[in-house]
Write a protein that holds these residues in place. Structure first.
Motif, PDB file in Angstrom:
ATOM      1  N   MET A   1     -14.208  -2.110  20.278  1.00 45.98           N
ATOM      2  CA  MET A   1     -14.916  -1.326  21.279  1.00 45.98           C
ATOM      3  C   MET A   1     -15.536  -2.270  22.320  1.00 45.98           C
ATOM      4  O   MET A   1     -16.188  -3.250  21.951  1.00 45.98           O
ATOM      5  CB  MET A   1     -16.016  -0.491  20.613  1.00 45.98           C
ATOM      6  CG  MET A   1     -16.862   0.312  21.584  1.00 45.98           C
ATOM      7  SD  MET A   1     -18.172   1.235  20.745  1.00 45.98           S
ATOM      8  CE  MET A   1     -17.184   2.357  19.755  1.00 45.98           C
ATOM      9  N   PRO A   2     -15.354  -1.990  23.616  1.00 42.98           N
ATOM     10  CA  PRO A   2     -15.946  -2.846  24.648  1.00 42.98           C
ATOM     11  C   PRO A   2     -17.467  -2.877  24.556  1.00 42.98           C
ATOM     12  O   PRO A   2     -18.104  -1.900  24.155  1.00 42.98           O
ATOM     13  CB  PRO A   2     -15.484  -2.182  25.949  1.00 42.98           C
ATOM     14  CG  PRO A   2     -14.278  -1.385  25.578  1.00 42.98           C
ATOM     15  CD  PRO A   2     -14.512  -0.926  24.174  1.00 42.98           C
ATOM     16  N   ALA A   3     -18.037  -4.008  24.925  1.00 46.08           N
ATOM     17  CA  ALA A   3     -19.493  -4.137  24.913  1.00 46.08           C
ATOM     18  C   ALA A   3     -20.105  -3.221  25.966  1.00 46.08           C
ATOM     19  O   ALA A   3     -19.577  -3.074  27.069  1.00 46.08           O
ATOM     20  CB  ALA A   3     -19.882  -5.578  25.189  1.00 46.08           C
ATOM     21  N   THR A   4     -21.220  -2.582  25.626  1.00 46.32           N
ATOM     22  CA  THR A   4     -21.932  -1.722  26.577  1.00 46.32           C
ATOM     23  C   THR A   4     -23.230  -2.371  27.050  1.00 46.32           C
ATOM     24  O   THR A   4     -23.755  -2.007  28.104  1.00 46.32           O
ATOM     25  CB  THR A   4     -22.252  -0.355  25.945  1.00 46.32           C
ATOM     26  OG1 THR A   4     -22.993  -0.566  24.726  1.00 46.32           O
ATOM     27  CG2 THR A   4     -20.961   0.400  25.623  1.00 46.32           C
ATOM     28  N   ILE A   5     -23.754  -3.300  26.275  1.00 46.00           N
ATOM     29  CA  ILE A   5     -24.942  -4.040  26.686  1.00 46.00           C
ATOM     30  C   ILE A   5     -24.474  -5.319  27.363  1.00 46.00           C
ATOM     31  O   ILE A   5     -24.040  -6.282  26.722  1.00 46.00           O
ATOM     32  CB  ILE A   5     -25.863  -4.341  25.491  1.00 46.00           C
ATOM     33  CG1 ILE A   5     -26.363  -3.028  24.881  1.00 46.00           C
ATOM     34  CG2 ILE A   5     -27.044  -5.220  25.908  1.00 46.00           C
ATOM     35  CD1 ILE A   5     -27.245  -3.204  23.662  1.00 46.00           C
ATOM     36  N   THR A   6     -24.518  -5.307  28.675  1.00 50.08           N
ATOM     37  CA  THR A   6     -23.987  -6.404  29.475  1.00 50.08           C
ATOM     38  C   THR A   6     -24.938  -6.699  30.629  1.00 50.08           C
ATOM     39  O   THR A   6     -25.875  -5.941  30.895  1.00 50.08           O
ATOM     40  CB  THR A   6     -22.602  -6.045  30.057  1.00 50.08           C
ATOM     41  OG1 THR A   6     -22.768  -4.966  31.001  1.00 50.08           O
ATOM     42  CG2 THR A   6     -21.626  -5.622  28.968  1.00 50.08           C
ATOM     43  N   ILE A   7     -24.680  -7.769  31.332  1.00 49.15           N
ATOM     44  CA  ILE A   7     -25.451  -8.071  32.535  1.00 49.15           C
ATOM     45  C   ILE A   7     -25.283  -6.953  33.555  1.00 49.15           C
ATOM     46  O   ILE A   7     -26.228  -6.554  34.240  1.00 49.15           O
ATOM     47  CB  ILE A   7     -25.012  -9.428  33.118  1.00 49.15           C
ATOM     48  CG1 ILE A   7     -25.322 -10.565  32.127  1.00 49.15           C
ATOM     49  CG2 ILE A   7     -25.676  -9.695  34.455  1.00 49.15           C
ATOM     50  CD1 ILE A   7     -26.774 -10.697  31.738  1.00 49.15           C
ATOM     51  N   ALA A   8     -24.059  -6.405  33.633  1.00 49.08           N
ATOM     52  CA  ALA A   8     -23.795  -5.317  34.588  1.00 49.08           C
ATOM     53  C   ALA A   8     -24.604  -4.064  34.270  1.00 49.08           C
ATOM     54  O   ALA A   8     -24.913  -3.269  35.162  1.00 49.08           O
ATOM     55  CB  ALA A   8     -22.308  -4.990  34.602  1.00 49.08           C
ATOM     56  N   GLY A  10     -27.597  -4.110  33.226  1.00 46.74           N
ATOM     57  CA  GLY A  10     -28.997  -4.406  33.482  1.00 46.74           C
ATOM     58  C   GLY A  10     -29.694  -5.176  32.385  1.00 46.74           C
ATOM     59  O   GLY A  10     -30.904  -5.414  32.464  1.00 46.74           O
ATOM     60  N   ALA A  11     -28.953  -5.597  31.374  1.00 49.56           N
ATOM     61  CA  ALA A  11     -29.561  -6.323  30.263  1.00 49.56           C
ATOM     62  C   ALA A  11     -29.819  -7.780  30.651  1.00 49.56           C
ATOM     63  O   ALA A  11     -29.162  -8.336  31.536  1.00 49.56           O
ATOM     64  CB  ALA A  11     -28.643  -6.268  29.047  1.00 49.56           C
ATOM     65  N   THR A  12     -30.776  -8.392  29.985  1.00 46.53           N
ATOM     66  CA  THR A  12     -31.009  -9.828  30.158  1.00 46.53           C
ATOM     67  C   THR A  12     -29.977 -10.600  29.343  1.00 46.53           C
ATOM     68  O   THR A  12     -29.320 -10.035  28.468  1.00 46.53           O
ATOM     69  CB  THR A  12     -32.410 -10.219  29.672  1.00 46.53           C
ATOM     70  OG1 THR A  12     -32.487 -10.007  28.243  1.00 46.53           O
ATOM     71  CG2 THR A  12     -33.481  -9.402  30.370  1.00 46.53           C
ATOM     72  N   TRP A  13     -29.880 -11.892  29.614  1.00 46.61           N
ATOM     73  CA  TRP A  13     -28.903 -12.663  28.854  1.00 46.61           C
ATOM     74  C   TRP A  13     -29.266 -12.704  27.371  1.00 46.61           C
ATOM     75  O   TRP A  13     -28.375 -12.684  26.500  1.00 46.61           O
ATOM     76  CB  TRP A  13     -28.731 -14.069  29.421  1.00 46.61           C
ATOM     77  CG  TRP A  13     -29.802 -15.084  29.108  1.00 46.61           C
ATOM     78  CD1 TRP A  13     -30.836 -15.472  29.900  1.00 46.61           C
ATOM     79  CD2 TRP A  13     -29.900 -15.867  27.917  1.00 46.61           C
ATOM     80  NE1 TRP A  13     -31.590 -16.440  29.279  1.00 46.61           N
ATOM     81  CE2 TRP A  13     -31.037 -16.709  28.051  1.00 46.61           C
ATOM     82  CE3 TRP A  13     -29.147 -15.958  26.744  1.00 46.61           C
ATOM     83  CZ2 TRP A  13     -31.439 -17.612  27.074  1.00 46.61           C
ATOM     84  CZ3 TRP A  13     -29.537 -16.855  25.749  1.00 46.61           C
ATOM     85  CH2 TRP A  13     -30.666 -17.668  25.914  1.00 46.61           C
ATOM     86  N   GLU A  14     -30.570 -12.711  27.077  1.00 49.59           N
ATOM     87  CA  GLU A  14     -30.986 -12.723  25.678  1.00 49.59           C
ATOM     88  C   GLU A  14     -30.591 -11.417  24.979  1.00 49.59           C
ATOM     89  O   GLU A  14     -30.164 -11.428  23.817  1.00 49.59           O
ATOM     90  CB  GLU A  14     -32.504 -12.917  25.574  1.00 49.59           C
ATOM     91  CG  GLU A  14     -32.995 -14.283  26.028  1.00 49.59           C
ATOM     92  CD  GLU A  14     -33.445 -14.296  27.477  1.00 49.59           C
ATOM     93  OE1 GLU A  14     -34.218 -15.195  27.853  1.00 49.59           O
ATOM     94  OE2 GLU A  14     -33.019 -13.378  28.239  1.00 49.59           O
ATOM     95  N   GLU A  15     -30.709 -10.293  25.692  1.00 47.49           N
ATOM     96  CA  GLU A  15     -30.338  -9.003  25.107  1.00 47.49           C
ATOM     97  C   GLU A  15     -28.830  -8.912  24.882  1.00 47.49           C
ATOM     98  O   GLU A  15     -28.370  -8.362  23.865  1.00 47.49           O
ATOM     99  CB  GLU A  15     -30.812  -7.867  26.023  1.00 47.49           C
ATOM    100  CG  GLU A  15     -32.326  -7.703  26.053  1.00 47.49           C
ATOM    101  CD  GLU A  15     -32.798  -6.783  27.172  1.00 47.49           C
ATOM    102  OE1 GLU A  15     -33.929  -6.264  27.063  1.00 47.49           O
ATOM    103  OE2 GLU A  15     -32.050  -6.585  28.166  1.00 47.49           O
TER     104      GLU A  15
END
Length: 564
Positions: A1-8, A10-15
């Motif tokens: 499954m593709p990642a949904t928590i991404t920089i795009a 709005g997540a931070t790099w740590e998230e």
């Protein structure tokens, strides 16, 4: 499954990193029965004995077969593909706990594939192909359809491969099972494996040391036999050497690279390669033969259309010499640490006593110049694409990313004219080295793989022993000597290391040598205890089959094992 928590999103790099680690852990836990988590405090510096103490006798028996033996068990139906891949998934999950080498386990896909293979064998009594049921581990930046393809950059999480990489398509048609993906470094340009998504991959023999890079996840998982055959890209030799397994870097443009992810794709200044790591020489051979028998150049026309050659010419005709080996003791830039010199001396001594080979010392030709040339060809945009991929998420530079991108005096943004000039320098150096080789008439060169055994973390700053052959586009294969630092190995002991210690009045040959010398003086035998000592055999461009045949002869002549 593709990642949904991404920089795009709005997540931070740590998230993003935390989510990728959760995804990895869920994939590991989804395989049943899953292994209990080992507390970090219970993992010794040498973790190599742990799998045998935890896994069942059957799992140990299966995973400690080499590829050539496993193929027979699977093709005969003695072991089912399902039973085999389950054993390797359990051991891979354990390898992750010990070394942090896995990005994702693939139990659903692997078990479905194994069932298809078992059904086919039951119905036809024939295997699908030469790799029927063989589990193969895959470095993460080699694309797998529908899976994340981040290449070690936090900002690239969410990119998904539209189809399997070309090399995976060939292996799939040959019957392989893909079941686990392994770690890579930020930038894919480290001789270690460290990124901000998963952290640092460590060496199974001594967890204070690196597993190498950029395919360090493959090196670690194969050492622990969570895999016995895997696919690496870039510097295959560093992780193979650091972990004491076999690794083969082919001549560029012989094996397919279509479908992998990296920065600077399309650049042809120094063409990258893809290749196998394995617990046996035969595993390497089976991998390469399988790929080339599929004629990959028909689909990937940039490849050179050279089929696999079974017969190769060694030595000089009419002189009765089967194999001529040139030996590099040091590259006149950095002297290797004493364990490497001691192991090389042991191997050369055995070769000199063999009737199968002739050995001569190889005087290096301007290896310092070779680094100057290749270092300014690695990042022809001045590192802009690498830095942009890092800056996209705001993630920090890892120490070795900072070293190669910001502390490397050769990094420059080329103009067309300076790039052409750099190409001329590259081609002139290749011509000069070819002339030297022609004059000396050896078949292969035996040399160190690096300036020491597996380095301490974040200290892998000298690439000359591998980058040299990248510049020349020569194939190279790494093999274990069976010697480990500080271990009681027959033929090599403390006195042998003492005999090859630095002289008391040693004067470093270069600033890189001073750095390497300082590492040995600081850490010594105790600091590198348990690390395997490996060596490298190098051949001429497009003489890949000759090189692998030469290694087979060398191992026999030196009395070394063809498995690890």
């Amino acid at each position: 499954m593709p990642a949904t928590i991404t920089i795009a999103s709005g997540a931070t790099w740590e998230e993003v990193a935390a989510d990728r680690q959760r995804h990895r852990d869920i994939s590991l836990a989804s395989f049943k029965p899953s292994l209990l988590n080992l507390p970090a405090s219970s993992i010794p510096a040498d973790a190599t004995a742990i799998p045998r103490s935890i896994l069942t006798a059957q799992d140990v028996e299966i995973t400690e077969k080499n590829v050539e033996d496993l193929v027979l068990m699977l093709a005969s139906g003695r072991w089912s593909a399902k039973t085999v891949v389950q054993a390797f998934m359990r051991r891979a999950a354990l390898a992750q706990q010990l070394t942090n080498c896995v990005t994702e386990l693939l139990p659903e896909q692997a078990l479905k594939r194994a069932a298809e293979l078992d059904d086919h064998l039951a119905a036809t009594r024939k295997p699908i192909g030469p790799l029927h049921g063989v589990p193969i581990s895959v470095k993460e930046h080699i694309g797998m359809k529908g899976l994340d393809l981040n290449a070690g950059f936090v900002g690239w999480v969410g990119r998904v491969a539209e189809e399997d990489a070309h090399i995976l398509q060939i292996l799939w048609a040959a019957g392989a099972v893909f079941y686990v993906r392994t770690t890579q470094p930020q930038t894919l340009m480290h001789l270690e494996t460290s990124n901000n998504l998963y952290g640092t991959t460590v060496n199974p023999y001594n967890t204070t040391l690196t597993a190498g890079g950029s395919s360090g996840g493959e090196g670690a998982i194969i050492t622990l036999r969570g895999s016995i055959l895997g696919i690496g890209g870039g510097s295959i030799r560093s992780p193979a050497a650091n972990n004491g397994v076999f690794g083969f870097k082919p001549t560029a443009l012989r094996l397919p690279v279509g479908g992998w992810s990296a920065t600077m794709t399309g650049a042809d200044h120094i063409v990258p390669t893809i290749g196998p790591l394995s617990t046996s020489l035969e595993g390497v051979l089976l991998f390469v033969r399988t790929i080339l028998h599929a004629r990959p150049w028909l689909k990937e026309p940039s490849l050179v259309p050279i089929p696999w050659k079974d017969e190769v010419q060694l030595g000089e005709e009419g002189k009765g010499i089967k194999l001529r080996i040139g030996v590099i003791w040091d590259d006149e830039v950095v002297r290797p640490h004493p364990p490497v010199v001691a192991a090389l001396s042991q191997v050369v001594e055995k070769l000199r006593g063999s009737n199968e080979v002739e050995v001569m010392d190889w005087q290096c030709y301007k290896h310092d110049l070779a680094w100057d040339i290749i270092a300014k060809l690695y990042f022809c945009d001045g590192g802009a694409e690498e830095k942009a991929a890092i800056d996209a998420s705001g993630e920090p530079l890892r120490p070795l990313s900072k070293w190669i991108l910001e502390e490397n005096p050769h990094v420059q943004e080329h103009t067309i004219s300076t790039l052409w000039q750099a190409h001329r320098e590259r081609d002139a150096y290749r011509a000069s080295y070819a002339a030297v080789w022609n004059e000396r008439g050896v078949d292969v060169i035996l040399c160190p793989v690096g300036p020491g055994v597996a380095p301490k973390l974040d200290t892998s700053r000298y690439w000359g022993y591998t980058a040299q052959w990248n510049l020349l586009n020569y194939p190279a294969v790494v093999f274990p000597t069976g010697i480990k630092v500080g271990r009681d190995t027959p033929g090599v002991g403390t006195e042998d290391l003492d005999a090859h210690e630095y002289p008391a009045d040693y004067k470093p040959m270069s600033s890189a040598d001073a750095y390497n010398y300082g590492l040995w003086k600081e850490h010594g035998v105790k600091g590198y205890a348990g690390a395997p000592v490996s060596l490298q055999l190098v051949g001429r461009m497009y003489e890949d089959e000759k090189l692998l045949r030469a290694l087979d002869i060398l191992l026999d002549a030196a009395g070394l094992a063809k498995t690890c």
